[in-house]
Design an enzyme around this catalytic site. Structure first.
Site, PDB file in Angstrom:
ATOM      1  N   ALA A  22       0.878  -1.103  -0.036  1.00  0.00           N
ATOM      2  CA  ALA A  22      -0.066   0.084  -0.127  1.00  0.00           C
ATOM      3  C   ALA A  22       0.832   1.430  -0.065  1.00  0.00           C
ATOM      4  O   ALA A  22       0.330   2.254  -0.762  1.00  0.00           O
ATOM      5  CB  ALA A  22      -0.691  -0.047   1.249  1.00  0.00           C
ATOM      6  N   VAL A  24       3.933   1.506  -1.350  1.00  0.00           N
ATOM      7  CA  VAL A  24       4.310   1.789  -2.588  1.00  0.00           C
ATOM      8  C   VAL A  24       3.352   2.085  -3.855  1.00  0.00           C
ATOM      9  O   VAL A  24       3.737   3.058  -4.543  1.00  0.00           O
ATOM     10  CB  VAL A  24       5.030   0.325  -3.114  1.00  0.00           C
ATOM     11  N   ARG A  25       2.398   1.567  -3.580  1.00  0.00           N
ATOM     12  CA  ARG A  25       1.255   1.971  -4.616  1.00  0.00           C
ATOM     13  C   ARG A  25       0.469   3.305  -4.541  1.00  0.00           C
ATOM     14  O   ARG A  25       0.590   4.095  -5.571  1.00  0.00           O
ATOM     15  CB  ARG A  25       0.460   0.776  -4.820  1.00  0.00           C
ATOM     16  N   ILE A 126       1.737  -9.090  16.395  1.00  0.00           N
ATOM     17  CA  ILE A 126       0.931  -9.669  16.868  1.00  0.00           C
ATOM     18  C   ILE A 126       0.516  -9.578  18.389  1.00  0.00           C
ATOM     19  O   ILE A 126      -0.758  -9.823  18.585  1.00  0.00           O
ATOM     20  CB  ILE A 126       1.353 -11.261  16.518  1.00  0.00           C
ATOM     21  N   ASP A 127       1.414  -8.936  19.094  1.00  0.00           N
ATOM     22  CA  ASP A 127       1.117  -8.733  20.376  1.00  0.00           C
ATOM     23  C   ASP A 127      -0.077  -7.717  20.720  1.00  0.00           C
ATOM     24  O   ASP A 127      -0.634  -7.979  21.909  1.00  0.00           O
ATOM     25  CB  ASP A 127       2.352  -8.242  21.216  1.00  0.00           C
ATOM     26  N   ARG A 171       4.409 -11.398  24.782  1.00  0.00           N
ATOM     27  CA  ARG A 171       5.570 -10.876  25.436  1.00  0.00           C
ATOM     28  C   ARG A 171       4.816 -10.396  26.953  1.00  0.00           C
ATOM     29  O   ARG A 171       4.399 -11.556  27.510  1.00  0.00           O
ATOM     30  CB  ARG A 171       6.016  -9.583  24.770  1.00  0.00           C
ATOM     31  N   GLY A 185     -13.744 -19.728  24.037  1.00  0.00           N
ATOM     32  CA  GLY A 185     -14.651 -20.358  25.196  1.00  0.00           C
ATOM     33  C   GLY A 185     -13.674 -21.097  26.279  1.00  0.00           C
ATOM     34  O   GLY A 185     -14.203 -22.100  26.748  1.00  0.00           O
ATOM     35  N   LYS A 213     -18.874 -31.273  31.889  1.00  0.00           N
ATOM     36  CA  LYS A 213     -18.013 -30.967  31.010  1.00  0.00           C
ATOM     37  C   LYS A 213     -16.908 -32.159  30.578  1.00  0.00           C
ATOM     38  O   LYS A 213     -16.464 -32.697  31.518  1.00  0.00           O
ATOM     39  CB  LYS A 213     -17.195 -29.658  31.438  1.00  0.00           C
ATOM     40  N   ARG A 243      -2.431 -31.783  29.686  1.00  0.00           N
ATOM     41  CA  ARG A 243      -1.397 -31.724  28.690  1.00  0.00           C
ATOM     42  C   ARG A 243      -1.117 -30.320  28.455  1.00  0.00           C
ATOM     43  O   ARG A 243      -2.225 -29.490  28.702  1.00  0.00           O
ATOM     44  CB  ARG A 243      -1.962 -32.429  27.575  1.00  0.00           C
TER      45      ARG A 243
END
Ligand code: F6P
Length: 319
Positions: A22, A24-25, A126-127, A171, A185, A213, A243
């Site tokens: 975006a 560059v264009r 992403i954090d 982090r 959930g 459950k 686990r």
């Protein structure tokens, strides 16, 4: 012809390529030449520039990672290295630098701006721990990656009637854990921003099992505690087979979601507008759905808060 440069730095985030495209264009429409800096601030120090054309950013909008590559450049903490970077930009006649990345990148950009470089930031991590923007590029994709993992783990957790601890990245931030835990959930969500009570976590697990459950999912942010240790403690206290899955860098890769591609396109467009109006030392952000600009200084000095309402909602719904 005016010249600008763009770099991606720090941890990569899905949607960085859409942001580069975006920039560059948008620049092409205005007759502005764009250079790509390879491997973040490292490429600035060592003059590793490439020419980015309309064609060279074709076929990248759907790709994760960054075509410019990235790095965490510790050398950039040294003011002499930052001076070297400024000299390179001056030598090549580059009028402004777009920095795409997280808090470390924006901090590096801010330090450069203090030396007189015209810097404009684009938040990508992403954090999602960057102040001044509701969302950073890459967060939505990472949350959806975690969600996909939670869905898969639910199947096997149900079959074996087990408890699963899922460790996610972030982090020092619990944003990924909160969003994916709420959407997935999870029975409990553990984040570094808030204290947790292990006995309460176990009580919730046992209450769920007593109600029929078949499994329990606990999402834990990496900055909160060790998922492995937590798993051991929970197994001991609940007396149920447990686990642990650490999702790690799977969360950083993959094709960006539509939301991330659109966000990247909007923020990069705003960044080019800031350049055209000479409004430097700013970061493009999104607040309440609207594209905004905030000072890099406020980003560097600020702190992103966790949404407590969402946290409470997750607790209420995971009864
Ligand atoms: O900042 C993004 C992030 O993925 C964090 O969630 C994580 O703690 C860190 O980067 C991992 O960094 P690296 O890939 O350098 O190990």
């Amino acid at each position: 012809m005016k010249r600008v440069a763009v770099l991606t730095s720090g941890g990569d985030a899905p949607g960085m390529n859409a942001a580069i495209r975006a920039i560059v264009r948008n620049c092409a429409h205005k007759g502005i030449t764009v250079f790509g800096v390879k491997r973040g601030f490292y490429g600035l120090i060592y003059h590793d520039f490439i020419n980015l054309t309309v064609n060279s950013v074709g076929d990248i909008i759907h790709r994760g990672g960054t075509i410019l590559r990235t790095s965490r450049t510790r050398e950039f903490r040294d003011v002499n290295m930052r001076m070297r970077a400024k000299e390179a930009l001056d030598y090549f006649g580059i009028k402004a630098l777009f920095v795409i990345g997280g808090n470390g990148t924006l901090c590096g950009g801010y330090e450069l701006s203090k030396l007189g470089v015209n810097v404009i930031g684009i938040p990508a991590s992403i954090d999602n721990d960057i102040p001044g923007t509701d969302e950073a590029i890459g967060f939505d994709t990472a949350v959806n990656t975690v969600l996909d993992a939670i869905n898969r783990i639910r199947d096997t957790a149900t079959s074996h009637e087990r408890i699963f601890i899922i460790e996610v990245m972030g982090r020092e931030s619990g944003q990924i854990a909160l969003a994916s835990g709420l959407a997935g959930g999870a029975e409990s969500i553990l984040v570094p921003e808030l204290p947790y009570d292990l006995e309460d976590v176990v009580k919730r697990i046992n209450a769920g099992i007593a109600r029929g459950k078949l499994h329990s999912i606990i999402v834990v942010a990496e900055g909160c505690c060790s998922a492995i240790e937590l798993g051991k403690q929970i197994e001991k206290m609940s007396r149920h087979e447990t686990r642990v899955t650490v999702l790690g860098h799977t969360q950083r890769g993959g094709t960006p979601t539509a939301a991330d591609r659109i966000l990247a396109s909007r923020l990069a467009t705003k960044a080019v507008e800031l350049f055209i109006s000479g409004d430097y030392g700013k970061m493009a952000g999104i607040q309440d759905g609207k594209v905004t600009a905030v000072s890099l200084q406020s980003v560097v000095e600020g702190k992103k808060e966790l949404n407590r309402e969402l946290y409470e909602l997750a607790r209420v719904l995971s009864i």
